[in-house]
Write an enzyme that holds these catalytic residues in place. Structure first.
Site, PDB file in Angstrom:
ATOM      1  N   LYS A  24       0.837  -1.201   0.000  1.00  0.00           N
ATOM      2  CA  LYS A  24       0.000   0.000   0.000  1.00  0.00           C
ATOM      3  C   LYS A  24       0.870   1.249   0.000  1.00  0.00           C
ATOM      4  O   LYS A  24       0.576   2.207  -0.698  1.00  0.00           O
ATOM      5  CB  LYS A  24      -0.942   0.008   1.200  1.00  0.00           C
ATOM      6  CG  LYS A  24      -2.037  -1.049   1.030  1.00  0.00           C
ATOM      7  CD  LYS A  24      -3.217  -0.828   1.931  1.00  0.00           C
ATOM      8  CE  LYS A  24      -4.349  -1.744   1.526  1.00  0.00           C
ATOM      9  NZ  LYS A  24      -4.737  -2.718   2.535  1.00  0.00           N
ATOM     10  N   LYS A  26      -9.557 -12.174  -6.735  1.00  0.00           N
ATOM     11  CA  LYS A  26     -10.435 -12.591  -5.633  1.00  0.00           C
ATOM     12  C   LYS A  26     -11.785 -11.868  -5.696  1.00  0.00           C
ATOM     13  O   LYS A  26     -11.844 -10.695  -6.053  1.00  0.00           O
ATOM     14  CB  LYS A  26      -9.690 -12.216  -4.346  1.00  0.00           C
ATOM     15  CG  LYS A  26     -10.328 -12.642  -3.065  1.00  0.00           C
ATOM     16  CD  LYS A  26      -9.359 -12.422  -1.921  1.00  0.00           C
ATOM     17  CE  LYS A  26     -10.002 -11.551  -0.850  1.00  0.00           C
ATOM     18  NZ  LYS A  26      -9.257 -11.526   0.400  1.00  0.00           N
ATOM     19  N   LYS A  77     -15.756  -6.893  -2.609  1.00  0.00           N
ATOM     20  CA  LYS A  77     -16.668  -5.796  -2.904  1.00  0.00           C
ATOM     21  C   LYS A  77     -15.951  -4.843  -3.858  1.00  0.00           C
ATOM     22  O   LYS A  77     -14.847  -4.416  -3.587  1.00  0.00           O
ATOM     23  CB  LYS A  77     -16.991  -5.065  -1.606  1.00  0.00           C
ATOM     24  CG  LYS A  77     -18.003  -3.979  -1.741  1.00  0.00           C
ATOM     25  CD  LYS A  77     -18.234  -3.373  -0.370  1.00  0.00           C
ATOM     26  CE  LYS A  77     -18.705  -1.951  -0.478  1.00  0.00           C
ATOM     27  NZ  LYS A  77     -20.047  -1.707  -0.794  1.00  0.00           N
TER      28      LYS A  77
HETATM   29  P1  AMP Z   1     -12.136  -9.534   4.154  1.00  0.00           P
HETATM   30  O1  AMP Z   1     -13.543  -9.319   3.696  1.00  0.00           O
HETATM   31  O2  AMP Z   1     -11.125  -9.423   3.063  1.00  0.00           O
HETATM   32  O3  AMP Z   1     -11.793  -8.767   5.417  1.00  0.00           O
HETATM   33  O4  AMP Z   1     -12.037 -11.069   4.583  1.00  0.00           O
HETATM   34  C1  AMP Z   1     -12.742 -11.642   5.662  1.00  0.00           C
HETATM   35  C2  AMP Z   1     -12.565 -13.145   5.580  1.00  0.00           C
HETATM   36  O5  AMP Z   1     -13.193 -13.654   4.396  1.00  0.00           O
HETATM   37  C3  AMP Z   1     -11.103 -13.592   5.504  1.00  0.00           C
HETATM   38  O6  AMP Z   1     -10.959 -14.805   6.230  1.00  0.00           O
HETATM   39  C4  AMP Z   1     -10.868 -13.842   4.030  1.00  0.00           C
HETATM   40  O7  AMP Z   1      -9.852 -14.792   3.789  1.00  0.00           O
HETATM   41  C5  AMP Z   1     -12.253 -14.356   3.584  1.00  0.00           C
HETATM   42  N1  AMP Z   1     -12.496 -13.999   2.165  1.00  0.00           N
HETATM   43  C6  AMP Z   1     -12.736 -12.767   1.675  1.00  0.00           C
HETATM   44  N2  AMP Z   1     -12.939 -12.796   0.332  1.00  0.00           N
HETATM   45  C7  AMP Z   1     -12.797 -14.105  -0.035  1.00  0.00           C
HETATM   46  C8  AMP Z   1     -12.875 -14.797  -1.275  1.00  0.00           C
HETATM   47  N3  AMP Z   1     -13.153 -14.172  -2.422  1.00  0.00           N
HETATM   48  N4  AMP Z   1     -12.679 -16.143  -1.275  1.00  0.00           N
HETATM   49  C9  AMP Z   1     -12.419 -16.795  -0.120  1.00  0.00           C
HETATM   50  N5  AMP Z   1     -12.325 -16.201   1.090  1.00  0.00           N
HETATM   51  C10 AMP Z   1     -12.511 -14.868   1.143  1.00  0.00           C
END
Ligand code: AMP
Length: 335
Positions: free
Chosen positions: A117, A199, A202
């Site tokens: 970042k 990935k 949002k």
């Molecule tokens: P975040 O929304 O990035 O803070 O992620 C919250 C949790 O959801 C973490 O354990 C991430 O590894 C999981 N996660 C978020 N996006 C994905 C995705 N596209 N596929 C699998 N796991 C995800």
């Protein structure tokens, strides 16, 4: 039933920075549900982590409630697991300060997420974004967690938590449990429906890239119908050559509780349109009861408040014990 002393302890948290996606469900929460059957689990809505980026107060407030209600709707059992909001337990911020003083600047600077970042040249990045892995270490160490379910992106941060715990233990005396990463058997990564090489997250730019857990059936059908695949016709699990199709197979397998090979066999000889249609219906079927429960829980302010209070009290009991021990060992008279 096993008591907390006999059971292994798990800690995991999600930031309330946006609506939960299908990726969050399949990659994280689905595992939380399985883990709560076997382990003593602490699950947190990590609102202190959410303020490392700009977020309006009203948004943070409502997203924290959304996340908490959604976790209950998805099946996290607040009577069994300790489900709480991070800022409701002040020991997180307090231990983070102590751990800041046990972390070398060079160690924190090596964290690649911050490096990536900061390399983008944004001078306005706040210090919280730099030190959030240390708050994450505090989150984990407060509860003597043996296991932390994490994705690859968080491995380096867990390593830092281990380093800091070991340093504290050898400098004072054994205090913290040194946590291990836990890589769940079914931890699938879900990719964007518009670009299956990145990935699912949002995205401001493309509303069709991501399924939100609150999307209604028509929206889910539309998003899946538009999912990017490839110019062939064969349905085969091949993440290199057929990333889009493989992503759909992974989603289908996850929401129907099967595996990708069984899903591949089921769709052999079928068209991409059929794969998309059946995947959409399977996602809708899985989310239907969740959405109904979510609506009920989210509007029941009294239930939510009581649940949050009870969770915070249970979490604080353990957290205060750990923090007290830490303060005493380092000579802070508040211990
Ligand atoms: P975040 O929304 O990035 O803070 O992620 C919250 C949790 O959801 C973490 O354990 C991430 O590894 C999981 N996660 C978020 N996006 C994905 C995705 N596209 N596929 C699998 N796991 C995800």
């Amino acid at each position: 039933m096993e008591t907390q002393q006999e059971q292994k302890i798990i800690f995991s948290a999600i930031k309330p920075t946006g609506e939960l996606t299908l990726g969050n469900y399949i990659g994280a929460v689905k595992n939380w549900l399985a883990l709560q059957e076997q382990y003593f689990c602490y699950y947190a809505a990590a609102d202190l982590h959410a303020i490392t980026v700009d977020i309006a107060a009203a948004d943070l407030r409502s997203r924290t409630l959304d996340l908490f209600a959604m976790l209950v709707a998805l099946g996290i059992n607040p009577d069994k697991s300790v489900l709480f909001v991070q800022s409701h337990v002040s020991a997180h911020a307090e231990l983070a300060w102590v751990l800041n003083c046990c972390t070398q600047f060079g160690e924190a600077r090596r964290m690649t997420q911050f490096k990536d970042k900061s390399l983008k040249g944004d001078d306005k990045l706040n210090v919280g974004l730099f030190s959030y892995p240390i708050l994450m270490a505090a989150d984990i160490l407060l509860y003597n967690a043996q296991y932390v379910p994490i994705g690859k992106d968080q491995q380096q941060h867990l390593e830092l938590a281990r380093t800091v715990a070991e340093r504290f233990n050898s400098r004072y005396s054994p205090t913290f449990t040194v946590p291990q990463g836990f890589y769940p058997q079914f931890g699938a990564k879900i990719y964007s429906l518009s670009n299956p090489k990145v990935k699912m997250a949002k995205s401001e730019d493309d509303v069709n890239a991501c399924v939100f857990l609150t999307d209604d059936a028509d929206v889910i059908r539309r998003k899946l119908r538009r999912a990017v695949t490839d110019s062939e016709t064969e349905i085969r699990y091949d993440t290199e050559l057929k990333a889009g199709v493989s992503n759909l197979l992974t989603i289908y397998a996850s929401v129907t509780d099967t595996d990708v090979l069984a899903a591949e066999a089921e769709f052999r000889g079928k068209t991409y349109a059929q794969l998309k249609e059946k995947t959409a219906e399977a996602v809708i079927e899985r989310l239907r009861p969740v959405t109904e429960r979510f609506k009920k829980i989210r509007t029941d302010k009294a239930y939510l408040a009581a649940c949050m209070k009870a969770g915070a009290e249970r979490a604080a009991q353990t957290a205060r014990k750990t923090l007290g021990k830490v303060y005493r060992k380092i000579g802070l008279s508040g211990g």
